[in-house]
Scaffold this active site. Structure first.
Site, PDB file in Angstrom:
ATOM      1  CG  HIS A 193      -1.850   5.458  -2.902  1.00 28.95           C
ATOM      2  ND1 HIS A 193      -1.416   5.963  -1.691  1.00 28.95           N
ATOM      3  CD2 HIS A 193      -2.121   4.153  -2.685  1.00 28.95           C
ATOM      4  CE1 HIS A 193      -1.417   4.989  -0.792  1.00 28.95           C
ATOM      5  NE2 HIS A 193      -1.842   3.885  -1.367  1.00 28.95           N
ATOM      6  NE  ARG A 197      -5.949   3.576  -2.044  1.00 32.40           N
ATOM      7  CZ  ARG A 197      -5.452   2.421  -2.446  1.00 32.40           C
ATOM      8  NH1 ARG A 197      -5.366   2.155  -3.728  1.00 32.40           N
ATOM      9  NH2 ARG A 197      -5.032   1.533  -1.580  1.00 32.40           N
ATOM     10  CB  ALA A 256       0.739  -4.393  -5.468  1.00 29.18           C
ATOM     11  N   GLY A 270      -1.627  -5.486  -0.139  1.00 23.11           N
ATOM     12  CA  GLY A 270      -1.917  -6.897  -0.113  1.00 23.11           C
ATOM     13  C   GLY A 270      -3.101  -7.298  -0.958  1.00 23.11           C
ATOM     14  NE  ARG A 322       9.721  -4.791 -10.546  1.00 20.16           N
ATOM     15  CZ  ARG A 322      10.845  -4.092 -10.423  1.00 20.16           C
ATOM     16  NH1 ARG A 322      11.485  -4.054  -9.285  1.00 20.16           N
ATOM     17  NH2 ARG A 322      11.320  -3.439 -11.455  1.00 20.16           N
ATOM     18  CB  VAL A 345      -1.356 -10.409 -10.397  1.00 18.47           C
ATOM     19  CG1 VAL A 345      -2.275  -9.218 -10.561  1.00 18.47           C
ATOM     20  CG2 VAL A 345      -2.104 -11.511  -9.667  1.00 18.47           C
ATOM     21  CG  HIS A 369      -2.444   3.927  -6.781  1.00 16.89           C
ATOM     22  ND1 HIS A 369      -1.170   3.430  -6.637  1.00 16.89           N
ATOM     23  CD2 HIS A 369      -3.269   3.044  -6.163  1.00 16.89           C
ATOM     24  CE1 HIS A 369      -1.218   2.300  -5.951  1.00 16.89           C
ATOM     25  NE2 HIS A 369      -2.476   2.031  -5.661  1.00 16.89           N
TER      26      HIS A 369
HETATM   27  C1  SIN Z   1      -3.701  -0.851  -3.481  1.00 12.31           C
HETATM   28  O1  SIN Z   1      -3.556   0.030  -4.330  1.00 12.31           O
HETATM   29  O2  SIN Z   1      -4.678  -1.593  -3.447  1.00 12.31           O
HETATM   30  C2  SIN Z   1      -2.683  -1.006  -2.411  1.00 12.31           C
HETATM   31  C3  SIN Z   1      -1.887   0.223  -2.270  1.00 12.31           C
HETATM   32  C4  SIN Z   1      -1.454   0.378  -0.850  1.00 12.31           C
HETATM   33  O3  SIN Z   1      -0.783  -0.513  -0.353  1.00 12.31           O
HETATM   34  O4  SIN Z   1      -1.778   1.400  -0.267  1.00 12.31           O
END
Ligand code: SIN
Length: 540
Positions: free
Chosen positions: A239, A288, A51, A54, A49, A19, A350
């Protein structure tokens, strides 16, 4: 001395087709610059791709009652655990609505709400529903599709299967191009007064990651070798929920977006007990780092010994397959039906919260070198990125970086490509990738201590040899080696727990000593070392 066997010129070279890179390339093209995008893989192979969740953004007239850009800023600062650069956070978040509008003008289609406007979801650490999404849980894929389509319409050439090895620099150290290997390993030089690194992250430092194979920290390594600084590299975000597909999963694991929790799913263990109950006031929607660390603790303390996964109970989401088609397909492929049974999940590497020290317009301290997206450390993420702030950052900083390059060209402050120094394929320390990933996963993931970090250092010492970087795999392995060394140097020094950096021997956050970023540079023998506090103060 290597004689380049081919050569090409542009005003701006962009490394990476995610992006940030494509947004920058398109904006640069609009500004009349000759742009060339370079990628070591195919155009659509980047991290963007994958992600799912959002883009976090507070759109005018389309937000929860009482939600504001300021509230989004506050949530970002809280998630960042005291290490965000507040001015950078304000600048990037405030740029979100215009960036999303521009992306939609370029053809990206976001999901609509039944009541009109865009549908919005919520993720960990957000105090409101402000994450706009596409294709249910395929936001990155839609953003990537739209930008690649706009790039092909907008005559932005993309040079695929070419890996950037090193920056070409003038005798004064200004960047004026890239030394690149083509798909057959033939070296060549791309000359340009400006190079923008938008090459993504470094999830491949670990055995299990949500990142694709290309995420090997190449941009970070290239920038350090070019004399740039890096900061916050100890903060690698795990993540909380990738799909658990069995013991010893390797490589890219399918993500189970946090938006699933945003829409009601809860984390439970094998006995059905809630994992996040009593851990944080936001429970399953805590930031997170909190959720990933809680799952890790819970697994370690499981009755009968250590568990290697927990479960995400999404059976209460009635239209799961429609709302989360990507996750649904991955679950079915793994033999799990999310409508009828909890999804087995575990944390995995992540996102790199740190990276190349850059301003919100992508400028690094090295003339001619810019960075945007995950490879950059703008100060937006601090010690832990707020969910869905990364696509936003790529859009905003990508645009500004292109504008900064145009301004620097107009001011005449960039090097003339013809002034380039002699070009030679570099030799660099290269560790064995399997050994590196194994020890990083064991000792430098969630839960680190001094002894374990020292083990990582010893294993890297034993498995590292100096190699000439004459192939893509060697370039990647050298980058992973530098990134691992930088990470363990910073992680060993930071004797506290904060955000994504969890020390089992220093379990508390220590603001008096550690409310500051650490800066890494390469020493003359190519080893990452911590910069002295005076340099670090200029960054933090
Ligand atoms: C992100 O890493 O910002 C999005 C990941 C997710 O959809 O949990």
């Amino acid at each position: 001395m290597t004689t380049p066997r081919w050569e090409a010129r542009a005003d701006l070279l962009v490394v990476g087709t995610g992006v940030a890179g494509l947004t920058a390339a398109l904006r640069a093209r609009e500004l009349g610059l000759r742009v060339l995008v370079v990628t070591k893989a195919a155009g659509e192979d980047g991290n963007t791709r994958w992600a799912q969740g959002g883009v976090a953004v507070v759109l005018p007239g389309e937000h929860d009652e009482g939600d504001t850009v300021d509230a989004h800023v506050r949530d970002t600062l809280v998630a960042g655990a005291g290490l965000c650069d507040e001015a950078a956070v304000e600048a990037i978040i405030a740029g979100g609505p215009a960036a999303v509008a521009r992306l939609r003008e370029r053809g990206a289609v976001f999901d609509a709400a039944p009541t009109g406007g865009l549908a919005r979801t919520r993720e960990g650490g957000h105090s409101a529903f402000r994450v706009v999404h596409a294709g249910g849980d395929a936001t990155g894929a839609e953003v990537e599709r739209a930008l690649l389509a706009a790039a092909s319409d907008g005559r932005v050439p993309v040079l695929e299967q070419h890996v950037a090895v090193d920056a070409v620099r003038t005798p004064l150290g200004q960047v004026c191009g890239l030394l690149v290997l083509d798909g057959n390993g033939v070296p060549g030089v791309l000359s340009a007064p400006a190079v923008l690194l938008a090459s993504g992250g470094l999830g491949q430092l670990y055995q299990a990651t949500s990142n694709p194979e290309v995420a090997t920290g190449d941009g970070l390594a290239l920038a350090l070798r070019a004399g740039a600084l890096a900061a916050d590299v100890e903060f690698v975000q795990f993540h909380p929920t990738v799909l658990y597909t069995g013991r010893g999963a390797r490589g890219r694991c399918p993500l189970v977006t946090e938006a699933v929790r945003g829409e009601g799913a809860v984390l439970v263990d094998a006995t059905g007990a809630r994992v996040m109950r009593g851990v944080h006031p936001l429970e399953d929607l805590a930031p997170r780092d909190v959720v990933a660390a809680a799952i890790t603790r819970h697994m370690a303390g499981a009755p009968g010994g250590v568990d290697d996964h927990v479960f995400l109970d999404a059976t209460g989401i009635s239209d799961f397959a429609r709302r989360f088609p990507t996750v649904h397909a991955a679950c079915l492929a793994a033999g799990v039906d999310p409508a009828g049974e909890p999804i087995p999940v575990a944390p995995a590497a992540h996102f790199a919260c740190g990276g190349v020290v850059s301003a919100v317009d992508g400028r690094t301290g090295v003339t001619g070198l810019y960075a945007a997206g995950e490879v950059a450390r703008t100060g937006l993420h601090g010690a832990n990125r707020l969910a869905s702030n990364s696509l936003l950052e790529g859009l905003v900083v990508g645009t500004r970086a292109a504008e900064a390059v145009a301004a620097d060209l107009a001011l005449g402050v960039l090097a003339k490509p013809s002034a380039s120094a002699a070009v030679e394929l570099p030799t660099a320390p290269v560790a064995d990738r399997d050994s590196l990933q194994r020890v990083m996963s064991r000792y430098a993931a969630i839960g680190r201590d001094a002894e374990g970090l020292a083990v990582v250092g010893s294993v890297l010492d034993l498995s590292t040899v100096d190699r000439k970087l004459d192939g893509r795999q060697l370039v990647e392995d050298a980058a992973l080696t530098v990134a691992a060394r930088a990470l363990i140097a910073a992680a060993a020094e930071r004797e506290e727990s904060r955000g994504c950096h969890v020390r089992t021997d220093f379990t508390e956050r220590d603001d008096a000593r550690w409310q500051r970023s650490q800066v890494v540079r390469l020493n003359p023998s190519g080893q990452p070392v911590l910069a002295d506090p005076v340099v670090a103060r200029g960054v933090a």
